[in-house]
Enzyme design. Structure first.
Site, PDB file in Angstrom:
ATOM      1  N   GLY A  45       0.834  -1.194   0.000  1.00 42.21           N
ATOM      2  CA  GLY A  45       0.000   0.000   0.000  1.00 42.21           C
ATOM      3  C   GLY A  45       0.868   1.244   0.000  1.00 42.21           C
ATOM      4  O   GLY A  45       2.013   1.205   0.452  1.00 42.21           O
ATOM      5  N   GLN A  50       2.750   9.826   1.701  1.00 43.65           N
ATOM      6  CA  GLN A  50       4.064   9.204   1.512  1.00 43.65           C
ATOM      7  C   GLN A  50       4.771   9.671   0.245  1.00 43.65           C
ATOM      8  O   GLN A  50       5.943   9.387   0.036  1.00 43.65           O
ATOM      9  CB  GLN A  50       3.916   7.676   1.483  1.00 43.65           C
ATOM     10  CG  GLN A  50       3.415   7.116   2.795  1.00 43.65           C
ATOM     11  CD  GLN A  50       3.310   5.613   2.739  1.00 43.65           C
ATOM     12  OE1 GLN A  50       2.320   5.073   2.269  1.00 43.65           O
ATOM     13  NE2 GLN A  50       4.345   4.909   3.192  1.00 43.65           N
ATOM     14  N   CYS A  90       6.205  -0.363   7.009  1.00 49.90           N
ATOM     15  CA  CYS A  90       5.762   0.809   6.260  1.00 49.90           C
ATOM     16  C   CYS A  90       6.907   1.276   5.366  1.00 49.90           C
ATOM     17  O   CYS A  90       8.053   1.339   5.824  1.00 49.90           O
ATOM     18  CB  CYS A  90       5.375   1.914   7.245  1.00 49.90           C
ATOM     19  SG  CYS A  90       4.803   3.413   6.433  1.00 49.90           S
ATOM     20  N   LEU A  91       6.590   1.595   4.119  1.00 48.45           N
ATOM     21  CA  LEU A  91       7.639   2.044   3.198  1.00 48.45           C
ATOM     22  C   LEU A  91       8.276   3.351   3.665  1.00 48.45           C
ATOM     23  O   LEU A  91       9.384   3.675   3.261  1.00 48.45           O
ATOM     24  CB  LEU A  91       7.068   2.226   1.784  1.00 48.45           C
ATOM     25  CG  LEU A  91       6.585   0.938   1.083  1.00 48.45           C
ATOM     26  CD1 LEU A  91       5.981   1.277  -0.275  1.00 48.45           C
ATOM     27  CD2 LEU A  91       7.712  -0.066   0.934  1.00 48.45           C
ATOM     28  N   HIS A 132      -4.166   0.793   7.735  1.00 48.33           N
ATOM     29  CA  HIS A 132      -2.839   1.417   7.789  1.00 48.33           C
ATOM     30  C   HIS A 132      -2.780   2.632   6.846  1.00 48.33           C
ATOM     31  O   HIS A 132      -2.264   3.689   7.212  1.00 48.33           O
ATOM     32  CB  HIS A 132      -1.803   0.342   7.410  1.00 48.33           C
ATOM     33  CG  HIS A 132      -0.385   0.798   7.352  1.00 48.33           C
ATOM     34  ND1 HIS A 132       0.605   0.290   8.171  1.00 48.33           N
ATOM     35  CD2 HIS A 132       0.233   1.705   6.551  1.00 48.33           C
ATOM     36  CE1 HIS A 132       1.759   0.879   7.877  1.00 48.33           C
ATOM     37  NE2 HIS A 132       1.565   1.741   6.891  1.00 48.33           N
ATOM     38  N   GLU A 133      -3.347   2.467   5.648  1.00 50.53           N
ATOM     39  CA  GLU A 133      -3.312   3.572   4.664  1.00 50.53           C
ATOM     40  C   GLU A 133      -4.222   4.724   5.103  1.00 50.53           C
ATOM     41  O   GLU A 133      -3.867   5.891   4.948  1.00 50.53           O
ATOM     42  CB  GLU A 133      -3.706   3.072   3.273  1.00 50.53           C
ATOM     43  CG  GLU A 133      -2.817   1.978   2.693  1.00 50.53           C
ATOM     44  CD  GLU A 133      -1.330   2.232   2.844  1.00 50.53           C
ATOM     45  OE1 GLU A 133      -0.903   3.394   2.699  1.00 50.53           O
ATOM     46  OE2 GLU A 133      -0.594   1.275   3.127  1.00 50.53           O
ATOM     47  N   HIS A 136      -2.496   6.824   7.477  1.00 47.67           N
ATOM     48  CA  HIS A 136      -1.586   7.768   6.806  1.00 47.67           C
ATOM     49  C   HIS A 136      -2.322   9.049   6.413  1.00 47.67           C
ATOM     50  O   HIS A 136      -1.781  10.148   6.526  1.00 47.67           O
ATOM     51  CB  HIS A 136      -1.006   7.144   5.530  1.00 47.67           C
ATOM     52  CG  HIS A 136       0.241   6.339   5.740  1.00 47.67           C
ATOM     53  ND1 HIS A 136       1.389   6.865   6.280  1.00 47.67           N
ATOM     54  CD2 HIS A 136       0.531   5.036   5.459  1.00 47.67           C
ATOM     55  CE1 HIS A 136       2.333   5.916   6.326  1.00 47.67           C
ATOM     56  NE2 HIS A 136       1.825   4.801   5.843  1.00 47.67           N
TER      57      HIS A 136
HETATM   58 NI    NI Z   1       2.731   2.959   5.689  1.00 43.64          NI
END
Ligand code: NI
Length: 167
Positions: A45, A50, A90-91, A132-133, A136
């Site tokens: 995701g 991000q 998480c990226l 999770h997204e 964000h």
């Molecule tokens: Ni993330």
């Protein structure tokens, strides 16, 4: 095209995003770049914050063969039940992960890439990923779900790894 992924502790990850009011070519293009970036980074995701954006949208694909791209615009969780513990990463906080408890089954409402309303149930990894997204989009990171002690330990590990990577 690959986009730069904003890394923790960049303040842009803490922005509370505003709703998208219209679909246009620019946003459509950006979504394509976000998929490219997410697949390249082997993530499941990627949310607007991000990549330095501040409106409510994200891309998701939890399928193993990367064949189920999902665009969620202005997503919300309208119902949830049960709980699940999942090891999340998480990226934007590379190379660390932690077990987080969240609802296991959720009902999601959003707009799709054509700006059409969609509603669907999501379970397990897809449920975790969407939550999770959405976090964000509210300027929240998975580490915010940890106890202060666990968070501090994880962030010490993260800081050490980031430092080791700096030439
Ligand atoms: Ni993330």
């Amino acid at each position: 095209m690959l986009l730069d992924i904003v890394l923790h502790p960049d303040e842009r990850l803490r922005v509370h995003c505003t709703p998208v009011t219209e679909m246009n070519d620019k946003l459509d293009q950006l979504l394509s770049h976000m998929f490219d970036t997410m697949y390249d980074a082997e993530g499941v995701g990627l949310a607007s914050t991000q990549v330095g954006e501040n409106r409510r949208f994200c891309v998701v694909d939890v399928s193993e063969d990367r064949s189920k791209p999902l665009v969620l615009i202005n997503p919300e969780i309208v119902d949830h039940k049960n709980t699940i513990t999942w090891k999340e990463g998480c990226l934007s906080i590379p190379e660390v992960s932690a077990e987080i408890v969240r609802p296991k089954n959720i009902l999601v409402r959003a707009l799709d890439r054509d700006f059409k309303p969609i509603e669907f149930e999501a379970d397990d990894l897809l449920s975790v990923c969407i939550q999770h997204e959405i976090d964000h989009l509210d300027g929240k990171l998975f580490i915010d779900h940890l106890s202060p002690l666990k968070r501090r330990r994880l962030m010490e590990k993260y800081a050490k790894q980031q430092k080791a990577k700096t030439p």
